[in-house]
Each structure stands twice: as structure tokens, then as C-alpha cells.
Design a protein around this motif. Sequence first.
Motif, PDB file in Angstrom:
ATOM      1  N   THR A  21      13.209  21.050  43.429  1.00 48.82           N
ATOM      2  CA  THR A  21      13.928  20.326  44.806  1.00 48.82           C
ATOM      3  C   THR A  21      13.883  18.847  44.432  1.00 48.82           C
ATOM      4  O   THR A  21      14.554  18.400  45.784  1.00 48.82           O
ATOM      5  CB  THR A  21      12.385  20.918  46.388  1.00 48.82           C
ATOM      6  OG1 THR A  21      11.546  20.110  46.759  1.00 48.82           O
ATOM      7  CG2 THR A  21      12.529  22.655  45.989  1.00 48.82           C
ATOM      8  N   PRO A  26      20.928  20.322  46.928  1.00 46.62           N
ATOM      9  CA  PRO A  26      21.611  21.777  47.344  1.00 46.62           C
ATOM     10  C   PRO A  26      22.404  22.276  46.267  1.00 46.62           C
ATOM     11  O   PRO A  26      23.034  23.637  45.571  1.00 46.62           O
ATOM     12  CB  PRO A  26      22.385  22.005  48.514  1.00 46.62           C
ATOM     13  CG  PRO A  26      21.809  20.590  49.550  1.00 46.62           C
ATOM     14  CD  PRO A  26      21.013  19.954  48.199  1.00 46.62           C
ATOM     15  N   LEU A  29      27.123  26.078  46.417  1.00 48.93           N
ATOM     16  CA  LEU A  29      27.005  27.714  47.317  1.00 48.93           C
ATOM     17  C   LEU A  29      27.530  28.882  47.198  1.00 48.93           C
ATOM     18  O   LEU A  29      28.547  28.542  47.447  1.00 48.93           O
ATOM     19  CB  LEU A  29      26.724  27.395  48.902  1.00 48.93           C
ATOM     20  CG  LEU A  29      25.987  25.885  49.568  1.00 48.93           C
ATOM     21  CD1 LEU A  29      26.865  26.287  51.482  1.00 48.93           C
ATOM     22  CD2 LEU A  29      24.708  25.943  49.418  1.00 48.93           C
ATOM     23  N   SER A  39      21.717  28.456  47.596  1.00 47.92           N
ATOM     24  CA  SER A  39      22.061  26.878  47.082  1.00 47.92           C
ATOM     25  C   SER A  39      21.748  27.255  45.652  1.00 47.92           C
ATOM     26  O   SER A  39      20.852  27.577  45.383  1.00 47.92           O
ATOM     27  CB  SER A  39      21.549  26.289  47.923  1.00 47.92           C
ATOM     28  OG  SER A  39      19.706  25.634  47.341  1.00 47.92           O
ATOM     29  N   ASP A  42      18.392  27.135  44.963  1.00 44.69           N
ATOM     30  CA  ASP A  42      17.312  28.784  45.345  1.00 44.69           C
ATOM     31  C   ASP A  42      17.553  28.991  44.210  1.00 44.69           C
ATOM     32  O   ASP A  42      15.998  29.814  43.976  1.00 44.69           O
ATOM     33  CB  ASP A  42      18.237  29.370  46.122  1.00 44.69           C
ATOM     34  CG  ASP A  42      18.253  28.916  47.777  1.00 44.69           C
ATOM     35  OD1 ASP A  42      17.284  29.625  48.984  1.00 44.69           O
ATOM     36  OD2 ASP A  42      18.581  27.625  48.667  1.00 44.69           O
ATOM     37  N   THR A  84      17.519  28.389  54.035  1.00 46.73           N
ATOM     38  CA  THR A  84      18.590  28.002  52.717  1.00 46.73           C
ATOM     39  C   THR A  84      19.104  27.271  54.082  1.00 46.73           C
ATOM     40  O   THR A  84      19.765  26.367  53.941  1.00 46.73           O
ATOM     41  CB  THR A  84      18.955  28.326  52.133  1.00 46.73           C
ATOM     42  OG1 THR A  84      18.130  29.159  51.772  1.00 46.73           O
ATOM     43  CG2 THR A  84      20.310  28.235  51.323  1.00 46.73           C
ATOM     44  N   ILE A  88      19.966  23.025  53.613  1.00 48.43           N
ATOM     45  CA  ILE A  88      21.406  22.450  53.372  1.00 48.43           C
ATOM     46  C   ILE A  88      22.042  21.815  54.177  1.00 48.43           C
ATOM     47  O   ILE A  88      22.772  21.055  53.744  1.00 48.43           O
ATOM     48  CB  ILE A  88      22.991  23.762  52.959  1.00 48.43           C
ATOM     49  CG1 ILE A  88      22.654  24.492  53.840  1.00 48.43           C
ATOM     50  CG2 ILE A  88      22.248  24.574  51.878  1.00 48.43           C
ATOM     51  CD1 ILE A  88      23.940  25.574  53.812  1.00 48.43           C
TER      52      ILE A  88
END
Length: 263
Positions: A21, A26, A29, A39, A42, A84, A88
Motif C-alpha cells: 500500500t 489504487p 478499478l 482496486s 487489493d 476499498t 480510493i
Amino acid sequence: MDLASLLKVAGAAVEVGRGVTERMAPGVLTSKGDRDMASEVDFAVEREVRAFLERETPGIGVLGEEEGGATDGTRWVLDPIDGTVNFIHGVPLWAISLGLIHEGRAVAGVIDHPALNTSYAAAEGLGATCNSKPIRGSECSNLSDALVAVGDYAVGPNADQVNADRIALTQRLYPRAQRLRMIGTAATALTWTANGYFDALIMFSNKPWDTMAGVAICREAGVTVLDLDGTDHTPDSHGVFAVADGIRAELQDLLRGRETFRH
């Protein structure tokens, strides 16, 4: 199980995720349905944390929100970015959540908030901590003094039907509690309940990657955690009711018999 050692593994795994992270935006999507998305972060966090866990604990399965995996037995359950939509939008309320299920019970968990620089951890019998300092849940005894968190409203198919009863509960709660809060991340809401910021939390769903780590942390912090019908909380529960014992009975009266929460 050597929960102390496994908790160290979980902490290291979540540190791997935090690193992802810190070096990624992000990105693109991916739609998961009506107003639900993942994202690039993720997916990247899940891949790297999964690979770490498979190396360090090869005998324990891994279930991730984005790519699936083990659905029974002893298993890690991972939400790579819980919250999430917050993430974002640049809202700092999101978390990496990693729990451990053993014999049908949440027995350990680590929840890290990279944007807030707070990390929660617990294992059964070992207590709960925030940034390595012990924490305890609320001792609130009057609902009129209580800050109560509630889970997000549903989106997707049948959302109107599912949300009708949730809205009805909200209407019954707000005249009685001091305030209600909806923050958009189950993991954070559970840790803040464990830390005593929230006096109770009512969530209308129970995805294991969202909740198992937080359930373990709450219990070790002295918070009672039940299903919405008042039975003991398990990975198969329909929802999450985490509450200070002093306001449990009154809140249970508001929940009693509301079978439409089971969606």
C-alpha cells in the motif's frame, strides 16, 4: 496450536501488505457488482500476503476476499483492503485484516491501518493490543451514553428489501443511543469497539475476511461478540453484535426477532 508464534506470522504478513500500500496507488478499478469494486492494490496485497503465508505456514489454508481459497478447516482469512471505497476516495479509514479460524472459531487476528499508523493484534488467551499496548473494551452501562456503530447499507440485488429492516433498526436506535456512526470498514469498526471508542457495533453481514480478525481482537479485549440473534458468534453467523455487557440487554431487545437481518 502455538498461537503466539502464529500471531507473529500474521503480523509479519500484514507488514508485507502494508508495504504494497505504501508503494502503489489504487490504480485501475475492477467492478464486483453494483457500486462494489476492487482496486489494483487489493489484488496486489492479497497476492503478496497469500504467498508469504503459504511459505511460512504451508499447513494452513488461505481464504482471500478477491481470489478465494480455503473455505473449511484451519485457515487464514484475509481482506487485503477493508474499506476499498474509502481507500480510493482518499479517506484514511481502511485496513488490512488477517484473521485465523481454528475449529470453527476466530482465534487470532491482526488489523493494520497504514494511513492511521495503528495496528491491532490479538490471539486467544494472549490479550489484545493496539501498537503493542494492551486495550480493553467499553464499560458503558447506559444506552443513552453509548456511541454505537452500525454496518454499511447493502448495495446490489435486493438492496432495497435488505435495507428496509436495517433502516428500521436505525430509526429505533437513534432516539436511544447518544449517537450512531457508520464508517465504511468492518475491520476498523471492530478494532475501535475493542479499544472502547465504540460501546457497541451492529453489523448486518458476516463475511469472514471482514470480521474474523476483529472478532478475535474484540473478544480478547473483553467485548462480548454474538450473532444478531444472540447466539455465540461463529464464522457462519449472519451478522455481528459486539457490545459492552452493560448495554447488551437493551440492545438485544431492539434486535430480538428481526429475522430479516439474515441476508
